[in-house]
Scaffold this motif. Structure first.
Motif, PDB file in Angstrom:
ATOM      1  N   SER A 417       0.832  -1.205   0.000  1.00 38.10           N
ATOM      2  CA  SER A 417       0.000   0.000   0.000  1.00 38.10           C
ATOM      3  C   SER A 417       0.867   1.255   0.000  1.00 38.10           C
ATOM      4  N   ARG A 418       0.263   2.343  -0.365  1.00 38.84           N
ATOM      5  CA  ARG A 418       1.011   3.605  -0.444  1.00 38.84           C
ATOM      6  C   ARG A 418       1.508   4.055   0.922  1.00 38.84           C
ATOM      7  N   ILE A 419       0.665   3.902   1.958  1.00 38.71           N
ATOM      8  CA  ILE A 419       1.112   4.374   3.273  1.00 38.71           C
ATOM      9  C   ILE A 419       2.169   3.457   3.886  1.00 38.71           C
ATOM     10  N   MET A 420       2.404   2.302   3.269  1.00 43.95           N
ATOM     11  CA  MET A 420       3.514   1.433   3.680  1.00 43.95           C
ATOM     12  C   MET A 420       4.760   1.667   2.817  1.00 43.95           C
ATOM     13  N   GLN A 421       4.587   2.329   1.685  1.00 38.75           N
ATOM     14  CA  GLN A 421       5.695   2.473   0.743  1.00 38.75           C
ATOM     15  C   GLN A 421       6.236   3.895   0.629  1.00 38.75           C
ATOM     16  N   VAL A 428       1.898   9.729  11.115  1.00 44.83           N
ATOM     17  CA  VAL A 428       1.053   8.661  10.573  1.00 44.83           C
ATOM     18  C   VAL A 428       1.847   7.360  10.623  1.00 44.83           C
ATOM     19  N   LEU A 429       1.285   6.357  11.280  1.00 49.68           N
ATOM     20  CA  LEU A 429       1.906   5.040  11.423  1.00 49.68           C
ATOM     21  C   LEU A 429       1.033   3.988  10.750  1.00 49.68           C
ATOM     22  N   ALA A 430       1.659   3.127   9.941  1.00 49.57           N
ATOM     23  CA  ALA A 430       0.967   2.007   9.305  1.00 49.57           C
ATOM     24  C   ALA A 430       1.484   0.707   9.913  1.00 49.57           C
ATOM     25  N   ILE A 431       0.568  -0.182  10.283  1.00 43.30           N
ATOM     26  CA  ILE A 431       0.934  -1.460  10.895  1.00 43.30           C
ATOM     27  C   ILE A 431       0.449  -2.604  10.016  1.00 43.30           C
ATOM     28  N   ASP A 446      10.885  -4.597   1.724  1.00 43.20           N
ATOM     29  CA  ASP A 446      10.137  -4.298   0.504  1.00 43.20           C
ATOM     30  C   ASP A 446       9.843  -2.802   0.414  1.00 43.20           C
ATOM     31  N   THR A 447      10.895  -2.037   0.176  1.00 45.00           N
ATOM     32  CA  THR A 447      10.797  -0.581   0.060  1.00 45.00           C
ATOM     33  C   THR A 447      11.992  -0.088  -0.735  1.00 45.00           C
ATOM     34  N   GLU A 448      11.852   1.075  -1.349  1.00 43.30           N
ATOM     35  CA  GLU A 448      12.986   1.639  -2.093  1.00 43.30           C
ATOM     36  C   GLU A 448      13.991   2.325  -1.177  1.00 43.30           C
ATOM     37  N   PHE A 449      13.624   2.489   0.086  1.00 42.10           N
ATOM     38  CA  PHE A 449      14.515   3.155   1.028  1.00 42.10           C
ATOM     39  C   PHE A 449      15.303   2.137   1.845  1.00 42.10           C
ATOM     40  N   GLY A 450      16.230   2.629   2.650  1.00 44.63           N
ATOM     41  CA  GLY A 450      17.015   1.752   3.508  1.00 44.63           C
ATOM     42  C   GLY A 450      17.791   2.532   4.541  1.00 44.63           C
TER      43      GLY A 450
END
Length: 522
Positions: A417-421, A428-431, A446-450
């Motif tokens: 989802s967008r709020i996870m990515q 705003v926190l997504a669980i 599973d994200t483009e960041f690190g």
């Protein structure tokens, strides 16, 4: 105890204990002093000149938008060019100043800041919307950066101290770290003193000169830092202060043929733009420009079935909502294995609802977000979250004459989802739920960041797996994913989080220098 350069061993600046009445009184006095100076006009600082322009950046208190913090002169392209020429001229003398002498200016500035610690913190409370503890930590980190980088430059200047060379008969071989030239320093608004001071002093202590373009949201704090460096005796022209438009001044300086490096902290989008612009060679340019970038993150905390769930929940809330989630290290995702999912979610809800939202001057746990643009963006993401998950708590604006948003938690969110990515940069926190710790770690990756991450577990095999498999620049075990300390947790990330430049680490200054080998027959 002293180090190899004869300096006292580096020690992190202590945080202020505001539970003590004496410290409360000191901060209240500092706030009164800062409030008495609101609304002033501030000049550009180019060499020895103080230049007032008609066009101003108006800095507004995000917690009370009726208050103007200051009006800071805005540079034109012509003034940006003047600043570049001043930096070029000053570099010829500054690069020849011995490293220990350059470090001396930085140590003096650190001492002056230490003496006025609460005053700097109070200004951040008003201009950046930080509560007392967050502002105090920012000022402490600024002091730490100056103390640490000063020591590091002296160490690097010692012959073969950093990288001992293999000796051969008949030659005297030495490796020296020499400055690059003129750098453009573009710090962020969210750590307006610590990162501004750290990026700038790292550059100048190495013998470079800089053109400093601060964030337009916190230019008064940046001006105060530059004035402090001048008070410490720093020669004019070493730091040139030119607030202005990123799209105009920032692009112009990035593309300038005499720019040797760009040191940037901010969003992925702007970091990539700087990287692209810097990659093009301008007429008269003799070098490949160096880009040092820290760009952001979509950081998360993974909790397995063996974790101390109470500690994990507290860390999730602290990581997600410290400074309203406006940190590149903020834990905006939590991924919890299904065996403890419901328990952790309930604890997170309870901890989040303890956070009162209000004016930072009153030291409320949660304050405003940075400005109207950020407010609107975050509220849009909250609407997206309503479609992508189940709202657990928050989800609306909060009361106050500022940019206040309730700490918001969504649960049962899919990892795609967008709020996870996407980086929201707000409260705003997504669980999300995982079947086991390996799936949770795969979801975390599973994200483009690190940039940062945390893993909560009491199982050593799980911890070792996480240490090997979680892909980020700063990984913490059984603690929150924010709060890196200079010299303790060198800070910087992978992938779209930037160049893994490790601010506050022992190799950071190498990014602002070039190694010159000299070999002499004996």
């Amino acid at each position: 105890m002293t180090n190899s350069a004869g300096l006292p061993v580096f020690k992190n600046e202590a945080f202020t204990d505001f539970s003590l009445p004496v410290n409360q009184a000191l901060m209240e006095a500092a706030l009164r002093k800062v409030k008495a100076e609101l609304g002033r006009d501030y000049p550009l600082r180019i060499g020895a000149e103080r230049i007032m322009t008609g066009d101003k950046i108006v800095s507004v208190n995000p917690g009370n938008i009726s208050e103007v913090v200051g009006r800071v002169s805005k540079a034109s392209l012509g003034l940006a060019e003047q600043a570049m020429q001043e930096a070029l001229n000053s570099f010829e003398a500054w690069k020849r100043v011995p490293a220990a002498e350059r470090a001396g200016y930085v140590f003096k500035a650190a001492q002056l800041m230490r003496e006025r610690k609460h005053e700097f913190s109070a200004l951040m409370i008003v201009e950046a919307g930080k509560n007392w503890a967050e502002a105090d930590a920012d000022t402490a980190e600024a002091i730490d950066f100056m103390e640490f980088y000063g020591r590091e430059m002296i160490r690097l200047s010692l012959t073969n101290e950093h990288q001992p060379l293999t000796k051969i008969e008949g030659e005297d071989n030495r490796l020296a770290y020499i400055p690059l030239g003129v750098g453009i320093v573009i710090p962020p608004w969210n750590f307006p003193l610590a990162i501004c001071a750290g990026m700038t002093t790292a550059a100048i202590v190495c013998g470079n000169t800089v053109v400093l373009k601060p964030s337009s949201l916190t230019p008064v704090i940046a001006h105060k830092f530059v004035a402090l460096m001048e008070e410490a005796g720093l020669p004019s022209g070493v730091i040139n202060f030119v607030p202005g438009s990123g799209a105009e001044i920032g692009d112009f300086l990035t593309k300038h043929p005499k720019t040797r490096f760009i040191s940037f902290t901010g969003s992925k989008e702007i970091g990539l733009r700087i990287h692209a612009l810097a990659s093009h060679t301008a007429d008269g340019q003799k070098w490949m420009k160096r880009v040092i970038a820290e760009m952001g993150g979509k950081d998360g905390i993974v909790v397995d079935e063996t974790a101390n769930v109470e500690q994990a929940a507290k860390a999730i809330v602290a990581s997600a909502f410290g400074f309203q989630g406006q940190k590149c290290s903020a834990g905006s995702r939590a991924i919890i294995v299904e065996a403890v999912y419901d328990k952790v979610v309930q604890l997170v809800k309870e901890e989040t609802e303890k956070l009162s939202v209000g004016l930072p001057e009153l030291n409320c746990p949660a304050g405003p977000v940075s400005d109207r643009q950020a407010y609107d963006k975050i509220m849009d993401y909250i609407e997206i979250g309503r479609r992508e998950g189940r709202l657990l708590t928050g989800g609306d604006k909060a009361e106050g004459n500022g940019y206040y948003i309730q700490p918001t938690v969504f649960v049962d969110v899919d990892s795609k989802s967008r709020i996870m990515q996407e980086e929201i940069f707000g409260p705003v926190l997504a669980i999300g739920r995982a079947k086991d710790y390996k799936e949770a770690i795969a979801m975390y990756n599973d994200t483009e960041f690190g940039l940062t991450g945390s893993f909560f577990s009491q199982d050593e095999a799980h911890i070792h797996y996480a240490l090997d498999e979680m892909f980020c620049g700063n990984l913490y075990i059984n603690r929150k994913c924010t709060g890196a300390l200079v010299g303790v947790h060198p800070f910087g990330g992978f992938n779209m989080s930037g160049t893994d430049s490790k601010a506050g680490g022992y190799d950071y200054l190498l990014l602002f220098t070039q190694a010159k080998l000299t070999s002499r027959k004996t």
